[in-house]
Every structure is written in C-alpha cells, then in structure tokens.
Design a protein around this motif. Sequence first.
Motif, PDB file in Angstrom:
ATOM      1  N   ASP A  77       0.805  -1.223   0.000  1.00  0.00           N
ATOM      2  CA  ASP A  77       0.000   0.000   0.000  1.00  0.00           C
ATOM      3  C   ASP A  77       0.845   1.284   0.000  1.00  0.00           C
ATOM      4  O   ASP A  77       0.293   2.383   0.057  1.00  0.00           O
ATOM      5  CB  ASP A  77      -1.005   0.007   1.158  1.00  0.00           C
ATOM      6  N   HIS A  78       2.147   1.139  -0.093  1.00  0.00           N
ATOM      7  CA  HIS A  78       3.054   2.289  -0.239  1.00  0.00           C
ATOM      8  C   HIS A  78       4.092   1.983  -1.318  1.00  0.00           C
ATOM      9  O   HIS A  78       5.291   1.900  -1.031  1.00  0.00           O
ATOM     10  CB  HIS A  78       3.750   2.613   1.088  1.00  0.00           C
ATOM     11  N   PRO A  79       3.634   1.782  -2.558  1.00  0.00           N
ATOM     12  CA  PRO A  79       4.597   1.414  -3.600  1.00  0.00           C
ATOM     13  C   PRO A  79       5.536   2.570  -3.940  1.00  0.00           C
ATOM     14  O   PRO A  79       5.175   3.742  -3.830  1.00  0.00           O
ATOM     15  CB  PRO A  79       3.708   1.067  -4.799  1.00  0.00           C
ATOM     16  N   LEU A  80       6.709   2.199  -4.323  1.00  0.00           N
ATOM     17  CA  LEU A  80       7.699   3.139  -4.808  1.00  0.00           C
ATOM     18  C   LEU A  80       7.209   3.674  -6.144  1.00  0.00           C
ATOM     19  O   LEU A  80       6.759   2.900  -6.993  1.00  0.00           O
ATOM     20  CB  LEU A  80       9.007   2.358  -4.994  1.00  0.00           C
ATOM     21  N   THR A  81       7.242   4.991  -6.352  1.00  0.00           N
ATOM     22  CA  THR A  81       6.803   5.581  -7.623  1.00  0.00           C
ATOM     23  C   THR A  81       7.877   6.516  -8.154  1.00  0.00           C
ATOM     24  O   THR A  81       8.789   6.929  -7.431  1.00  0.00           O
ATOM     25  CB  THR A  81       5.486   6.371  -7.469  1.00  0.00           C
ATOM     26  N   CYS A  82       7.746   6.852  -9.428  1.00  0.00           N
ATOM     27  CA  CYS A  82       8.621   7.832 -10.056  1.00  0.00           C
ATOM     28  C   CYS A  82       7.775   8.669 -11.014  1.00  0.00           C
ATOM     29  O   CYS A  82       6.582   8.419 -11.169  1.00  0.00           O
ATOM     30  CB  CYS A  82       9.773   7.147 -10.786  1.00  0.00           C
ATOM     31  N   THR A  83       8.404   9.652 -11.635  1.00  0.00           N
ATOM     32  CA  THR A  83       7.725  10.486 -12.622  1.00  0.00           C
ATOM     33  C   THR A  83       8.304  10.192 -14.005  1.00  0.00           C
ATOM     34  O   THR A  83       9.375   9.580 -14.102  1.00  0.00           O
ATOM     35  CB  THR A  83       7.911  11.985 -12.319  1.00  0.00           C
ATOM     36  N   TYR A 102       8.878  -3.593  -9.747  1.00  0.00           N
ATOM     37  CA  TYR A 102       7.894  -2.843 -10.530  1.00  0.00           C
ATOM     38  C   TYR A 102       7.701  -1.478  -9.900  1.00  0.00           C
ATOM     39  O   TYR A 102       7.688  -1.354  -8.679  1.00  0.00           O
ATOM     40  CB  TYR A 102       6.549  -3.588 -10.565  1.00  0.00           C
ATOM     41  N   MET A 103       7.544  -0.454 -10.754  1.00  0.00           N
ATOM     42  CA  MET A 103       7.384   0.900 -10.248  1.00  0.00           C
ATOM     43  C   MET A 103       6.344   1.653 -11.070  1.00  0.00           C
ATOM     44  O   MET A 103       6.522   1.840 -12.277  1.00  0.00           O
ATOM     45  CB  MET A 103       8.722   1.640 -10.303  1.00  0.00           C
ATOM     46  N   PRO A 104       5.265   2.090 -10.420  1.00  0.00           N
ATOM     47  CA  PRO A 104       4.294   2.927 -11.126  1.00  0.00           C
ATOM     48  C   PRO A 104       4.918   4.284 -11.472  1.00  0.00           C
ATOM     49  O   PRO A 104       5.706   4.836 -10.698  1.00  0.00           O
ATOM     50  CB  PRO A 104       3.166   3.115 -10.108  1.00  0.00           C
ATOM     51  N   VAL A 105       4.562   4.779 -12.645  1.00  0.00           N
ATOM     52  CA  VAL A 105       5.031   6.087 -13.105  1.00  0.00           C
ATOM     53  C   VAL A 105       3.859   7.052 -12.991  1.00  0.00           C
ATOM     54  O   VAL A 105       2.819   6.847 -13.621  1.00  0.00           O
ATOM     55  CB  VAL A 105       5.534   6.014 -14.561  1.00  0.00           C
ATOM     56  N   MET A 106       4.042   8.077 -12.163  1.00  0.00           N
ATOM     57  CA  MET A 106       2.968   9.025 -11.884  1.00  0.00           C
ATOM     58  C   MET A 106       3.328  10.407 -12.416  1.00  0.00           C
ATOM     59  O   MET A 106       4.453  10.867 -12.253  1.00  0.00           O
ATOM     60  CB  MET A 106       2.732   9.125 -10.375  1.00  0.00           C
ATOM     61  N   ASN A 107       2.353  11.041 -13.052  1.00  0.00           N
ATOM     62  CA  ASN A 107       2.477  12.444 -13.444  1.00  0.00           C
ATOM     63  C   ASN A 107       1.448  13.187 -12.604  1.00  0.00           C
ATOM     64  O   ASN A 107       0.274  13.224 -12.956  1.00  0.00           O
ATOM     65  CB  ASN A 107       2.216  12.609 -14.941  1.00  0.00           C
TER      66      ASN A 107
END
Length: 155
Positions: A77-83, A102-107
């Motif tokens: 519930d606290h995944p590592l993210t990047c932009t 795996y890393m979600p990419v957030m804008n």
Amino acid sequence: MKVVDILRVKGGTLFTVSPDEPLKESLDVMAERDIGSLVVMDHGELVGMLTFREVIQAIVKNGGGVGSTIVRTVMDDHPLTCTPETEIDEVRRMMLGRHARYMPVMNGRTLMGVISFYDVAKAVVDSQDFENRMLKAYIRDWPVEEQSAGDSTQA
C-alpha cells in the motif's frame, strides 16, 4: 535517459485491479496475461501494487492457498513511484534500494504506466550497445595521418 523514454518504447498498456477484488481473480489475470504485477486502483487513484512477491507471501501465510483473501489485505500500500522525468540512474538506485521489481510512473496524480526492473535493464543495455556501436564506427573511420618527412627511417 529518462523514464518517459522507456514508456515511449514500452507503450501504455496497464493492468489494474480493485483493492476489494478477490486475490484469486487477480491471480487469474496475472497468469492469463503473463505479468508479474497489477496496479491497485480505487476510484481512479493509485492505492497500491500487487506483485508476485505479495502473492507468494499470502499463499505461504494461508498454508498454500488464497482462500477468500482480497487484494487489499496483501497489496503493497506504499509502492515506490517515479515520474516520467526521473532519470534512469535514479530509478535503478531506487529499485535496488527497496528490492522493487515494478514501479508505477505518476504524473501528479495520474498513472502513466508501470516500469519493471527488466524494462530499466533493457533500456540501459540498449543504450550501451548503441554507444558501443557509435564508438566502434568512430574508431573504424579514424582518419589516417600521413607520415611526415621527419619520421622516415634512415637507411
């Protein structure tokens, strides 16, 4: 190189799951699509990641089955993210530091995609291969200097 470069090549296909979905249904999707992760979304917001790591832990905890487990109880519930603008070297450091595959990419609050450690490694190898080919071509095409009169050997 930036994350946006990987997403451009990889494409934008995303597989998501609701946090209240039965884990068994998520496993079916992961197996059917041959993927190692699902993005957990709730009302259009990223709330977690479900990867094979969490699934294996849940199966072991439940004595070899998933039973009536729901995604919410096992997801990260606290995944590592990047932009999209994050440099690939920084992504590598982040993923290695957290053992994340795996890393979600957030804008902002918008999910742009998910990159995997494989995607990052492939991008680095492809970049190095390109650079090596360019260096070899440069060396191969190096201009040959004419021998000057002062360098001739005396007989």
